[in-house]
Design a protein around this motif. Structure first.
Motif, PDB file in Angstrom:
ATOM      1  N   MET A   1       0.666 -21.071 -19.507  1.00 49.93           N
ATOM      2  CA  MET A   1       1.703 -21.958 -18.994  1.00 49.93           C
ATOM      3  C   MET A   1       1.297 -22.604 -17.679  1.00 49.93           C
ATOM      4  O   MET A   1       1.595 -23.770 -17.421  1.00 49.93           O
ATOM      5  CB  MET A   1       3.014 -21.175 -18.828  1.00 49.93           C
ATOM      6  N   ARG A   2       0.600 -21.856 -16.813  1.00 53.62           N
ATOM      7  CA  ARG A   2       0.188 -22.470 -15.549  1.00 53.62           C
ATOM      8  C   ARG A   2      -0.856 -23.560 -15.799  1.00 53.62           C
ATOM      9  O   ARG A   2      -0.900 -24.568 -15.081  1.00 53.62           O
ATOM     10  CB  ARG A   2      -0.351 -21.420 -14.581  1.00 53.62           C
ATOM     11  N   ALA A   3      -1.696 -23.371 -16.808  1.00 55.26           N
ATOM     12  CA  ALA A   3      -2.653 -24.423 -17.158  1.00 55.26           C
ATOM     13  C   ALA A   3      -1.930 -25.717 -17.503  1.00 55.26           C
ATOM     14  O   ALA A   3      -2.344 -26.816 -17.106  1.00 55.26           O
ATOM     15  CB  ALA A   3      -3.522 -23.964 -18.332  1.00 55.26           C
ATOM     16  N   SER A   4      -0.846 -25.602 -18.236  1.00 54.82           N
ATOM     17  CA  SER A   4      -0.068 -26.790 -18.580  1.00 54.82           C
ATOM     18  C   SER A   4       0.514 -27.444 -17.329  1.00 54.82           C
ATOM     19  O   SER A   4       0.509 -28.673 -17.187  1.00 54.82           O
ATOM     20  CB  SER A   4       1.055 -26.407 -19.552  1.00 54.82           C
ATOM     21  N   ALA A   5       1.007 -26.608 -16.404  1.00 53.54           N
ATOM     22  CA  ALA A   5       1.564 -27.147 -15.168  1.00 53.54           C
ATOM     23  C   ALA A   5       0.483 -27.818 -14.330  1.00 53.54           C
ATOM     24  O   ALA A   5       0.702 -28.884 -13.747  1.00 53.54           O
ATOM     25  CB  ALA A   5       2.245 -26.029 -14.375  1.00 53.54           C
ATOM     26  N   TYR A   6      -0.697 -27.202 -14.261  1.00 54.28           N
ATOM     27  CA  TYR A   6      -1.798 -27.818 -13.525  1.00 54.28           C
ATOM     28  C   TYR A   6      -2.169 -29.169 -14.121  1.00 54.28           C
ATOM     29  O   TYR A   6      -2.409 -30.144 -13.405  1.00 54.28           O
ATOM     30  CB  TYR A   6      -3.028 -26.908 -13.567  1.00 54.28           C
ATOM     31  N   PHE A   7      -2.228 -29.220 -15.444  1.00 50.92           N
ATOM     32  CA  PHE A   7      -2.598 -30.477 -16.080  1.00 50.92           C
ATOM     33  C   PHE A   7      -1.547 -31.550 -15.819  1.00 50.92           C
ATOM     34  O   PHE A   7      -1.861 -32.712 -15.595  1.00 50.92           O
ATOM     35  CB  PHE A   7      -2.800 -30.271 -17.577  1.00 50.92           C
ATOM     36  N   SER A   8      -0.305 -31.140 -15.806  1.00 52.46           N
ATOM     37  CA  SER A   8       0.785 -32.070 -15.490  1.00 52.46           C
ATOM     38  C   SER A   8       0.606 -32.649 -14.101  1.00 52.46           C
ATOM     39  O   SER A   8       1.005 -33.779 -13.838  1.00 52.46           O
ATOM     40  CB  SER A   8       2.123 -31.338 -15.564  1.00 52.46           C
ATOM     41  N   ALA A   9       0.030 -31.836 -13.198  1.00 56.61           N
ATOM     42  CA  ALA A   9      -0.188 -32.263 -11.816  1.00 56.61           C
ATOM     43  C   ALA A   9      -1.558 -32.926 -11.636  1.00 56.61           C
ATOM     44  O   ALA A   9      -1.982 -33.155 -10.507  1.00 56.61           O
ATOM     45  CB  ALA A   9      -0.068 -31.061 -10.885  1.00 56.61           C
TER      46      ALA A   9
ATOM     47  N   MET B   1       9.007 -26.889 -15.694  1.00 55.41           N
ATOM     48  CA  MET B   1       8.244 -27.822 -16.508  1.00 55.41           C
ATOM     49  C   MET B   1       9.159 -28.726 -17.321  1.00 55.41           C
ATOM     50  O   MET B   1       8.850 -29.895 -17.565  1.00 55.41           O
ATOM     51  CB  MET B   1       7.291 -27.049 -17.421  1.00 55.41           C
ATOM     52  N   GLU B   2      10.289 -28.201 -17.744  1.00 56.35           N
ATOM     53  CA  GLU B   2      11.225 -29.009 -18.539  1.00 56.35           C
ATOM     54  C   GLU B   2      11.752 -30.193 -17.758  1.00 56.35           C
ATOM     55  O   GLU B   2      12.093 -31.219 -18.343  1.00 56.35           O
ATOM     56  CB  GLU B   2      12.395 -28.147 -19.027  1.00 56.35           C
ATOM     57  N   VAL B   3      11.828 -30.063 -16.443  1.00 51.01           N
ATOM     58  CA  VAL B   3      12.312 -31.173 -15.622  1.00 51.01           C
ATOM     59  C   VAL B   3      11.154 -31.858 -14.890  1.00 51.01           C
ATOM     60  O   VAL B   3      11.347 -32.560 -13.898  1.00 51.01           O
ATOM     61  CB  VAL B   3      13.388 -30.688 -14.621  1.00 51.01           C
ATOM     62  N   ASP B   4       9.929 -31.640 -15.410  1.00 54.94           N
ATOM     63  CA  ASP B   4       8.730 -32.294 -14.870  1.00 54.94           C
ATOM     64  C   ASP B   4       8.481 -31.975 -13.407  1.00 54.94           C
ATOM     65  O   ASP B   4       7.955 -32.812 -12.662  1.00 54.94           O
ATOM     66  CB  ASP B   4       8.805 -33.819 -15.070  1.00 54.94           C
ATOM     67  N   ASP B   5       8.853 -30.774 -12.991  1.00 60.14           N
ATOM     68  CA  ASP B   5       8.588 -30.333 -11.624  1.00 60.14           C
ATOM     69  C   ASP B   5       7.380 -29.401 -11.649  1.00 60.14           C
ATOM     70  O   ASP B   5       7.499 -28.178 -11.603  1.00 60.14           O
ATOM     71  CB  ASP B   5       9.824 -29.615 -11.065  1.00 60.14           C
ATOM     72  N   SER B   6       6.192 -30.012 -11.740  1.00 62.03           N
ATOM     73  CA  SER B   6       4.984 -29.205 -11.887  1.00 62.03           C
ATOM     74  C   SER B   6       4.689 -28.379 -10.645  1.00 62.03           C
ATOM     75  O   SER B   6       4.161 -27.268 -10.740  1.00 62.03           O
ATOM     76  CB  SER B   6       3.786 -30.097 -12.241  1.00 62.03           C
ATOM     77  N   LYS B   7       5.037 -28.871  -9.469  1.00 62.85           N
ATOM     78  CA  LYS B   7       4.782 -28.130  -8.237  1.00 62.85           C
ATOM     79  C   LYS B   7       5.531 -26.801  -8.239  1.00 62.85           C
ATOM     80  O   LYS B   7       4.959 -25.732  -7.962  1.00 62.85           O
ATOM     81  CB  LYS B   7       5.186 -28.964  -7.024  1.00 62.85           C
ATOM     82  N   THR B   8       6.820 -26.854  -8.572  1.00 66.85           N
ATOM     83  CA  THR B   8       7.611 -25.621  -8.617  1.00 66.85           C
ATOM     84  C   THR B   8       7.137 -24.719  -9.746  1.00 66.85           C
ATOM     85  O   THR B   8       7.070 -23.487  -9.590  1.00 66.85           O
ATOM     86  CB  THR B   8       9.104 -25.957  -8.805  1.00 66.85           C
ATOM     87  N   ALA B   9       6.781 -25.306 -10.877  1.00 67.98           N
ATOM     88  CA  ALA B   9       6.270 -24.511 -11.996  1.00 67.98           C
ATOM     89  C   ALA B   9       5.018 -23.756 -11.585  1.00 67.98           C
ATOM     90  O   ALA B   9       4.871 -22.558 -11.875  1.00 67.98           O
ATOM     91  CB  ALA B   9       5.980 -25.413 -13.191  1.00 67.98           C
ATOM     92  N   ILE B  10       4.113 -24.429 -10.889  1.00 64.65           N
ATOM     93  CA  ILE B  10       2.878 -23.780 -10.450  1.00 64.65           C
ATOM     94  C   ILE B  10       3.186 -22.625  -9.506  1.00 64.65           C
ATOM     95  O   ILE B  10       2.567 -21.562  -9.580  1.00 64.65           O
ATOM     96  CB  ILE B  10       1.937 -24.804  -9.789  1.00 64.65           C
ATOM     97  N   GLU B  11       4.153 -22.806  -8.628  1.00 60.81           N
ATOM     98  CA  GLU B  11       4.511 -21.741  -7.697  1.00 60.81           C
ATOM     99  C   GLU B  11       5.014 -20.502  -8.435  1.00 60.81           C
ATOM    100  O   GLU B  11       4.581 -19.376  -8.159  1.00 60.81           O
ATOM    101  CB  GLU B  11       5.578 -22.242  -6.723  1.00 60.81           C
ATOM    102  N   HIS B  12       5.931 -20.696  -9.373  1.00 61.21           N
ATOM    103  CA  HIS B  12       6.458 -19.559 -10.131  1.00 61.21           C
ATOM    104  C   HIS B  12       5.365 -18.903 -10.977  1.00 61.21           C
ATOM    105  O   HIS B  12       5.265 -17.669 -11.040  1.00 61.21           O
ATOM    106  CB  HIS B  12       7.608 -20.010 -11.037  1.00 61.21           C
ATOM    107  N   LEU B  13       4.565 -19.715 -11.619  1.00 60.29           N
ATOM    108  CA  LEU B  13       3.552 -19.178 -12.527  1.00 60.29           C
ATOM    109  C   LEU B  13       2.394 -18.549 -11.770  1.00 60.29           C
ATOM    110  O   LEU B  13       1.749 -17.621 -12.276  1.00 60.29           O
ATOM    111  CB  LEU B  13       3.079 -20.277 -13.478  1.00 60.29           C
TER     112      LEU B  13
END
Length: 217
Positions: free
Chosen positions: A136-144, A108-120
């Motif tokens: 945290m995954r909610a934040s990644a989903y919203f980013s995407a 998420m720090e590098v704005d890679d929401s796809k990878t963040a979602i995978e890990h989370l």
């Protein structure tokens, strides 16, 4: 350090003790449709990801005591207690799960929401009772721009941890984005009952104040 991402929030119908349940009886259908996300230009919504150094904050008190002190603290004390609560809420009890959470945050720090979602997603699959994974995954989903899944994750996060004021702020932010100003205001108000110095909730209250006061008149 703190970074900013689009923010979210949800509520859970099964727990009557959570004040937030009355805030989300019927979100517009667009919010539940991840295939056609709405344009989210305003307000500017942000989610503070916990400081990477917060693992060094001593966990010397239990959650209930920290929350009690947070509600009564001054601003400087609130910052310290906030760090302790974020550290506490970030402990899954498993080094492997903590690593997945860290990897999600790093993405998420590098704005890679796809990878963040995978890990989370791996985290929530293996630790379904760990609230912070869903938050945290909610934040990644919203980013995407996947608002529906984000809301669903926030519902789960708040069911597991109804005192997560950052998640409640997220609910207010999404309601404000959907132009549901009264319930957004109610959500921000609830945040400030728990954390009186929450900067984003204070800004949200100030932003919504003219419209809410106008309706009251």
């Amino acid at each position: 350090m703190s970074i900013h991402h689009p923010n979210l929030k949800g509520t859970v119908a099964a727990l009557g003790v959570i004040v937030m349940y009355s805030l989300l009886p019927a979100l517009p259908a667009v919010a539940q449709d991840p295939a056609e996300p709405p344009q989210l230009d305003e307000p500017t919504i942000s989610l503070s990801v916990p400081d990477p150094d917060m693992d060094n904050v001593p966990d010397s008190r239990d959650e209930a005591e920290l929350l009690r002190q947070l509600a009564q603290s001054d601003e400087a004390g609130a910052r310290r207690i906030d760090r302790q609560l974020q550290a506490l809420w970030s402990q899954s009890g498993s080094p492997a799960m903590d690593l997945l959470l860290k990897r999600g945050r790093d993405a998420m720090e590098v704005d890679d929401s796809k990878t963040a979602i995978e890990h989370l997603t791996a985290l929530t699959d293996h630790a379904p009772e760990f609230a912070e994974g869903y938050h945290m995954r909610a934040s990644a989903y919203f980013s995407a721009d996947l608002l529906g899944p984000a809301i669903a994750d926030l519902e789960r996060a708040l069911a597991l941890n109804p005192n997560n004021y950052n998640a409640i702020y997220g609910l207010g932010a999404i309601l404000e984005t959907l132009d549901d100003k009264q319930r957004a205001h109610d959500a921000y108000e609830r945040v400030l009952e728990i954390h009186p110095y929450h900067e984003e909730a204070l800004a949200g209250m100030e932003r919504l104040k003219p419209g809410i006061e106008g309706r009251a008149l």
